[in-house]
Design an enzyme around this catalytic site. Structure first.
Site, short mmCIF file in Angstrom:
data_model
loop_
_atom_site.label_atom_id
_atom_site.label_comp_id
_atom_site.label_asym_id
_atom_site.label_seq_id
_atom_site.Cartn_x
_atom_site.Cartn_y
_atom_site.Cartn_z
N TYR A 284 12.34 32.05 5.35
CA TYR A 284 10.91 32.41 5.57
C TYR A 284 10.73 32.80 7.11
O TYR A 284 11.09 32.23 8.07
CB TYR A 284 9.92 31.27 5.16
CG TYR A 284 9.65 31.28 3.57
CD1 TYR A 284 9.64 32.46 2.77
CD2 TYR A 284 9.57 30.14 3.13
CE1 TYR A 284 9.32 32.48 1.50
CE2 TYR A 284 9.31 29.93 1.73
CZ TYR A 284 9.31 31.05 0.77
OH TYR A 284 9.05 31.09 -0.20
N LYS B 248 0.67 -1.04 0.12
CA LYS B 248 -0.06 0.07 -0.06
C LYS B 248 0.95 1.32 0.11
O LYS B 248 2.04 1.03 0.41
CB LYS B 248 -1.08 -0.12 1.22
CG LYS B 248 -0.24 -0.13 2.57
CD LYS B 248 -1.11 -0.41 3.57
CE LYS B 248 -0.35 -0.39 5.10
NZ LYS B 248 -1.11 -0.96 6.09
C1 LIG Z 1 -0.57 -1.99 6.85
C2 LIG Z 1 -0.79 -3.23 7.34
C3 LIG Z 1 -0.19 -4.30 7.29
C4 LIG Z 1 1.40 -4.30 7.49
O1 LIG Z 1 1.83 -3.68 8.65
P1 LIG Z 1 3.45 -3.80 8.82
O2 LIG Z 1 3.59 -3.27 10.12
O3 LIG Z 1 4.07 -2.70 7.95
O4 LIG Z 1 3.88 -5.11 8.42
C5 LIG Z 1 -0.63 -5.64 7.83
N1 LIG Z 1 -2.03 -5.69 7.94
C6 LIG Z 1 -2.87 -4.70 7.79
C7 LIG Z 1 -4.19 -4.75 8.12
C8 LIG Z 1 -2.29 -3.44 7.50
O5 LIG Z 1 -3.24 -2.25 7.31
#
Ligand SMILES: *Cc1c(COP(=O)(O)O)cnc(C)c1O
Length: 369
Positions: free
Chosen positions: A264, A38
């Site tokens: 800034y 993701k």
């Molecule tokens: C993002 C996510 C993961 C992965 O988690 P990590 O800590 O990056 O390994 C796994 N399960 C769900 C439901 C997630 O949203």
């Protein structure tokens, strides 16, 4: 790697492979491996990461939203893709692109069945998400009868997996809470399996779950941050390799006299002579304004150069008074050392946030060792 001549995010695919093999060594051979890609593969590049992991033999991919899954399909990726947080507006697209939804509430369940019926699906694979304590998304145990009665009325969907998500798998002071979540999930899974009459794939662990709770691996693990090189602990960070290095260059060097200001709002007022370097990366690229005024730093010739004044949208100015460097020299923002974990500690953030904030305008450059 050749020296950077603009801001780039270098992605080391050999490190990705090493991380995958390390994480695989922590699970049983028969346990399936789902890779979470993701948010552009945690800010790297979802397509390139997914393609490499598919070649290594992963079983599943996951993304948060439907459009992320569509991008993977457009790139020719064919393995199953779980969409963790789909919205009803995208259910038609999800089905058209053979993406598999997490179904996390009675409302979402009803809406998905309606769309699956319209699209004349039979046994469309769905994944039931249960809330065991995170209180973010998911059915409760007492929704099982609702789920079963919905399934009885239709042959459009079939439960391919049931899963839950740990709230504090990286925090060993929360071991009791986590063990309670695991127990909770076991109870839900056995009731669900019994009532369904078949065995869905069960999964619960993210990266820290894989590393800290081997008893909770069930049939599959969902691994994100570990693949990108972070283990959420000093002990595990040693075994993993950050795959991404954010590099830039010095655009211009300034000599600042005592009494002058930098940036800034004139946020920095010089109390003595100093030299600053202007770097082409700013808050639009993921360098939060919280790093400004001496909080954050970059590395030039192996030395720390702290940020002077406010972070601009496209630039930062850093203090190079004590560093022997020239315009055009390379600048490291994060990578193996300092890692994203070390950098984010200064603003009480975590590697996940910095990695996923690296803007899309920064070029990704892939290499192997
Ligand atoms: C993002 C996510 C993961 C992965 O988690 P990590 O800590 O990056 O390994 C796994 N399960 C769900 C439901 C997630 O949203």
């Amino acid at each position: 790697m050749p020296k950077a001549n603009e801001t780039i995010l270098e992605i080391n695919l050999t490190s990705l492979e090493d991380n995958y093999h390390y994480l695989k060594s922590k699970i049983k051979n028969e346990t399936k491996f789902l890779a979470v890609v993701k948010a552009f593969g945690y800010g790297s590049d979802a397509i390139e990461i997914a393609k490499n992991l598919v070649a290594l033999g992963i079983d599943y991919l996951a993304v948060a939203y439907v459009n992320e899954g569509v991008n993977l399909r457009d790139a020719g990726i064919q393995i199953p893709i779980l969409v963790l947080h789909p919205q009803p507006i995208n259910f038609e697209t999800l089905i058209d692109r053979c993406l598999e939804p997490s179904i996390y509430s009675p409302n979402i369940c009803k809406q998905f069945i309606r769309v699956a019926e319209q699209k004349k699906q039979i046994d469309y694979p769905i994944h039931l998400k249960f809330n065991t304590g995170l209180n973010r998304l998911g059915f409760l145990r007492n929704d099982i009868d609702f789920i079963l009665s919905s399934l009885k009325e239709t042959n459009t969907i079939k439960v391919k997996s049931a899963f839950s998500h740990l709230a504090a798998s990286e925090d060993l002071s929360e071991k009791e809470f986590t063990e309670n979540q695991i127990q909770n999930f076991k109870t839900i899974a056995s009731e669900l399996t019994e009532k369904l009459g078949y065995q869905p794939i069960l999964h619960m662990c993210n990266t820290s779950g894989i590393l800290n709770y081997p008893e909770a691996h069930f049939d599959m693990v969902r691994c994100g941050i570990g693949l990108y090189g972070f283990g959420n602990s000093k002990k595990e960070d040693i075994n993993l390799k950050p795959i991404a290095t954010l590099k830039s260059i010095i655009s211009q060097i300034h000599q600042i006299e005592k009494g002058e200001t930098v940036g800034y709002n004139r946020a920095f007022k010089s109390e003595s002579f100093l030299k600053t370097a202007t770097i082409p990366i700013g808050h639009a690229d993921g360098i939060s304004r919280s790093y400004g005024n001496g909080i954050g730093w970059v590395t030039i010739k192996g030395k720390k150069a702290t940020i002077v004044g406010n972070v601009c949208m496209d630039m930062i100015m850093v203090n190079i008074t004590e560093i022997d460097c020239q315009e055009g020299d390379e600048v490291i923002i994060f990578g193996t050392s300092p890692s994203a974990t070390e950098i984010t500690a200064s603003i009480q953030s975590i590697s996940y946030e910095l990695l996923t904030s690296v803007s899309q305008r920064i070029k990704r450059v892939f290499h192997r060792n």
